[in-house]
Structure formats: C-alpha cells, structure tokens
Scaffold this motif. Structure first.
Motif, mmCIF file in Angstrom:
data_model
loop_
_atom_site.group_PDB
_atom_site.id
_atom_site.type_symbol
_atom_site.label_atom_id
_atom_site.label_comp_id
_atom_site.label_asym_id
_atom_site.label_seq_id
_atom_site.Cartn_x
_atom_site.Cartn_y
_atom_site.Cartn_z
ATOM 1 N N HIS A 171 35.830 43.312 28.412
ATOM 2 C CA HIS A 171 35.190 41.879 27.981
ATOM 3 C C HIS A 171 36.214 40.854 27.763
ATOM 4 C CE1 HIS A 171 32.790 38.935 26.136
ATOM 5 N NE2 HIS A 171 33.528 38.694 25.238
ATOM 6 N N ALA A 172 37.414 41.478 27.069
ATOM 7 C CA ALA A 172 38.660 40.460 26.985
ATOM 8 C C ALA A 172 39.123 39.972 28.080
ATOM 9 C CB ALA A 172 39.539 41.218 26.019
ATOM 10 N N LEU A 173 39.368 41.341 29.017
ATOM 11 C CA LEU A 173 40.025 40.941 30.295
ATOM 12 C C LEU A 173 39.154 39.818 31.238
ATOM 13 C CD1 LEU A 173 42.149 41.132 32.402
ATOM 14 C CD2 LEU A 173 41.086 43.389 32.873
ATOM 15 N N ALA A 174 38.048 40.113 31.208
ATOM 16 C CA ALA A 174 36.993 38.980 31.969
ATOM 17 C C ALA A 174 37.154 37.743 31.482
ATOM 18 C CB ALA A 174 35.630 39.543 31.933
ATOM 19 N N GLU A 175 37.241 37.541 30.082
ATOM 20 C CA GLU A 175 37.352 36.347 29.560
ATOM 21 C C GLU A 175 38.482 35.604 29.786
ATOM 22 O OE1 GLU A 175 34.916 34.541 27.627
ATOM 23 O OE2 GLU A 175 33.860 35.961 28.624
ATOM 24 N N ARG A 176 39.521 36.386 29.867
ATOM 25 C CA ARG A 176 41.100 36.021 30.146
ATOM 26 C C ARG A 176 41.028 35.118 31.506
ATOM 27 N NH1 ARG A 176 43.595 33.418 27.710
ATOM 28 N NH2 ARG A 176 43.908 34.958 26.013
ATOM 29 N N MET A 177 40.280 36.037 32.614
ATOM 30 C CA MET A 177 40.533 35.510 33.868
ATOM 31 C C MET A 177 39.427 34.527 34.426
ATOM 32 S SD MET A 177 43.264 37.347 34.523
ATOM 33 C CE MET A 177 43.442 36.784 35.937
ATOM 34 N N ARG A 178 38.788 34.061 33.470
ATOM 35 C CA ARG A 178 37.482 33.521 34.019
ATOM 36 C C ARG A 178 38.136 32.155 34.396
ATOM 37 N NH1 ARG A 178 32.892 35.152 33.460
ATOM 38 N NH2 ARG A 178 33.150 36.429 31.616
ATOM 39 N N PHE A 179 38.926 31.225 33.542
ATOM 40 C CA PHE A 179 39.368 30.113 34.095
ATOM 41 C C PHE A 179 39.804 30.260 35.437
ATOM 42 C CE2 PHE A 179 42.443 26.843 34.111
ATOM 43 C CZ PHE A 179 41.831 25.578 33.888
ATOM 44 N N ARG A 191 42.015 37.182 43.230
ATOM 45 C CA ARG A 191 42.460 38.260 42.182
ATOM 46 C C ARG A 191 41.652 38.169 40.922
ATOM 47 N NH1 ARG A 191 48.453 37.789 44.449
ATOM 48 N NH2 ARG A 191 48.219 39.062 46.386
ATOM 49 N N ALA A 192 41.698 36.771 40.432
ATOM 50 C CA ALA A 192 40.888 36.810 39.313
ATOM 51 C C ALA A 192 39.523 36.980 39.470
ATOM 52 C CB ALA A 192 41.058 35.299 38.586
ATOM 53 N N THR A 193 38.870 36.846 40.508
ATOM 54 C CA THR A 193 37.273 36.906 40.792
ATOM 55 C C THR A 193 37.138 38.695 40.690
ATOM 56 O OG1 THR A 193 37.217 34.856 41.821
ATOM 57 C CG2 THR A 193 35.407 36.428 42.320
ATOM 58 N N GLN A 194 38.144 39.060 41.567
ATOM 59 C CA GLN A 194 38.135 40.775 41.650
ATOM 60 C C GLN A 194 38.038 41.476 40.628
ATOM 61 O OE1 GLN A 194 40.907 42.035 44.448
ATOM 62 N NE2 GLN A 194 40.336 44.170 44.295
ATOM 63 N N ILE A 195 39.240 40.966 39.530
ATOM 64 C CA ILE A 195 39.283 41.397 38.279
ATOM 65 C C ILE A 195 37.859 41.398 37.511
ATOM 66 C CG2 ILE A 195 40.267 41.273 35.889
ATOM 67 C CD1 ILE A 195 42.896 40.202 37.597
ATOM 68 N N ILE A 196 37.254 40.130 37.390
ATOM 69 C CA ILE A 196 36.138 39.947 36.863
ATOM 70 C C ILE A 196 35.058 40.928 37.347
ATOM 71 C CG2 ILE A 196 34.196 38.359 36.202
ATOM 72 C CD1 ILE A 196 36.342 36.264 36.071
ATOM 73 N N GLU A 197 34.933 41.123 38.715
ATOM 74 C CA GLU A 197 34.044 42.074 39.475
ATOM 75 C C GLU A 197 34.213 43.339 38.952
ATOM 76 O OE1 GLU A 197 34.338 41.112 43.520
ATOM 77 O OE2 GLU A 197 33.327 39.104 43.373
ATOM 78 N N ASN A 198 35.587 43.854 38.822
ATOM 79 C CA ASN A 198 35.829 45.190 38.577
ATOM 80 C C ASN A 198 35.408 45.623 37.009
ATOM 81 O OD1 ASN A 198 37.083 45.782 41.108
ATOM 82 N ND2 ASN A 198 39.131 45.551 40.279
ATOM 83 N N VAL A 199 35.442 44.734 36.040
ATOM 84 C CA VAL A 199 35.211 44.963 34.816
ATOM 85 C C VAL A 199 33.547 44.594 34.377
ATOM 86 C CG1 VAL A 199 37.690 44.779 34.041
ATOM 87 C CG2 VAL A 199 36.244 42.818 33.781
ATOM 88 N N SER A 200 32.977 44.077 35.436
ATOM 89 C CA SER A 200 31.495 43.730 35.143
ATOM 90 C C SER A 200 30.530 44.905 34.952
ATOM 91 C CB SER A 200 31.209 42.774 36.092
ATOM 92 O OG SER A 200 31.834 41.465 35.688
#
Length: 200
Positions: A171-179, A191-200
């Motif tokens: 959750h914290a990682l997704a929030e950090r990369m959202r911006f 990369r930011a989008t990929q990270i959010i997809e990976n943790v969703s």
C-alpha cells in the motif's frame, strides 16, 4: 585491458581454482591497503558471477567489508551480497546497517545504487524483511528523485514490488509511486505504473 584489470582477472581465476587462494582474497578485504582491498573486492565480484556457491561461507566477511572507507570496496561487496541473498538471506540480512550507511553516502552514486539494489533484493524475500527495509527504500525514492542513478534505482524497486511484500508495504509503495504514475512521462511513468500494477 589495464594492468589493474589483468591483475583482478588473474586473482579471480586463481580464487576460482583454489579454495586457499579464495580465502586469501577474502582476507584481503580487511587488509590495511586500500588498493589491496579494492583488488580483492573486484576479484570476488568476478568470482560470484561464475561460482556464487564458492562465496557462501564468506558472506560474513563481505558484510564486514561494508565498513571500509573506500567506495569501490563497498559497492563491489554490496553487488556480491545482492547475488548471495537468494542463497543465504539470513547472513545477508546482517548487511542492512552497512547498506543503510551506503544508501546515504553523499560522495558516491555507485555506492548508493548498489545499496538500493541490495535492499530491494533482500526486502523482496519475505514480508518481514520488506517491512524492515521499506523505510530506507522509501526515503531513498524521495531523496534521489531526479538524480542520475534514480532510473536504475527504480528498476530495482520494480523487482522489489514483484517480491513477497507485506500488505502495508504494498500500500505504501503504491502511494509513493502514484504521483509519478499520474504526472511523469517516459520511462519514469512506465516504471511507476508497473510498480503500482505489481502491488495491486
């Protein structure tokens, strides 16, 4: 090939063939000469590529070598420990303190990047470790956003995001990369989008 490169290759080849020679190179990591320590670290970085199992019993000495003053010894040893994490994560976990110091080294980009790669690799191994290293990874993402090493650091964070993370860290990682996912362009946005997809 430079004279130093030849020396490193010769040391590594000898260490691969002879365990006694390998032990001597590992001992050199704690020697009094900066040059000798750097040569040893560079040779062991070659050894781990060809035969990581040979360094399993020496992980403790590599952790200790993170206390050396020169950048090269530290980044080479962090790179080696990153490889060894899959083989002996328990010993490698003892490198967190040394990696934290390296992560915030103001003088060396390669040391910071090697520390980030190590912490991301270690943190991806278990939920408990993900929680232990996340505050460091989070701070580094904020500190180095826009630095020359940041894109390479993000590659490590992508790998981290695909690991065994706790739900809080996800959750914290997704929030950090959202911006960055919503406001950036190019590789950073991808990369930011990929990270959010990976943790969703």
């Amino acid at each position: 090939m430079s004279e130093q490169s030849q020396e490193v290759r010769k040391l590594a080849a000898h260490a691969l063939e002879d365990d006694e020679a390998l032990g001597k190179v590992v001992e050199d990591l704690s020697g009094s000469s900066r040059r000798t320590r750097q040569l040893a670290a560079s040779a062991l970085a070659l050894v781990v590529k060809d035969a990581p199992e040979k360094l399993d019993e020496h992980a403790g000495a590599l952790v200790d070598a993170l206390n050396r003053p020169e950048a090269q010894t530290r980044w080479e040893c962090l790179d080696i420990l990153t490889v060894l994490t899959d083989r002996d994560s328990r010993t490698c976990e003892k490198a967190i303190a040394g990696a934290e110091t390296a992560l915030f080294d103001e003088d060396s980009g390669p040391v910071r990047l090697a520390a980030m790669r190590f912490l991301c690799t270690l943190g991806a191994t278990t939920e408990n470790r993900s929680e232990k290293v996340w505050p460091l990874i989070d701070e580094a993402i904020q500190c180095y956003h826009g630095d020359i090493e940041f894109q390479d650091m993000l590659v490590a964070v992508v790998d981290f995001s695909a690991g065994k993370l706790s739900s809080q860290v996800k959750h914290a990682l997704a929030e950090r990369m959202r911006f960055d996912a919503e406001n950036s362009k190019g590789a950073l946005k991808r990369r930011a989008t990929q990270i959010i997809e990976n943790v969703s």
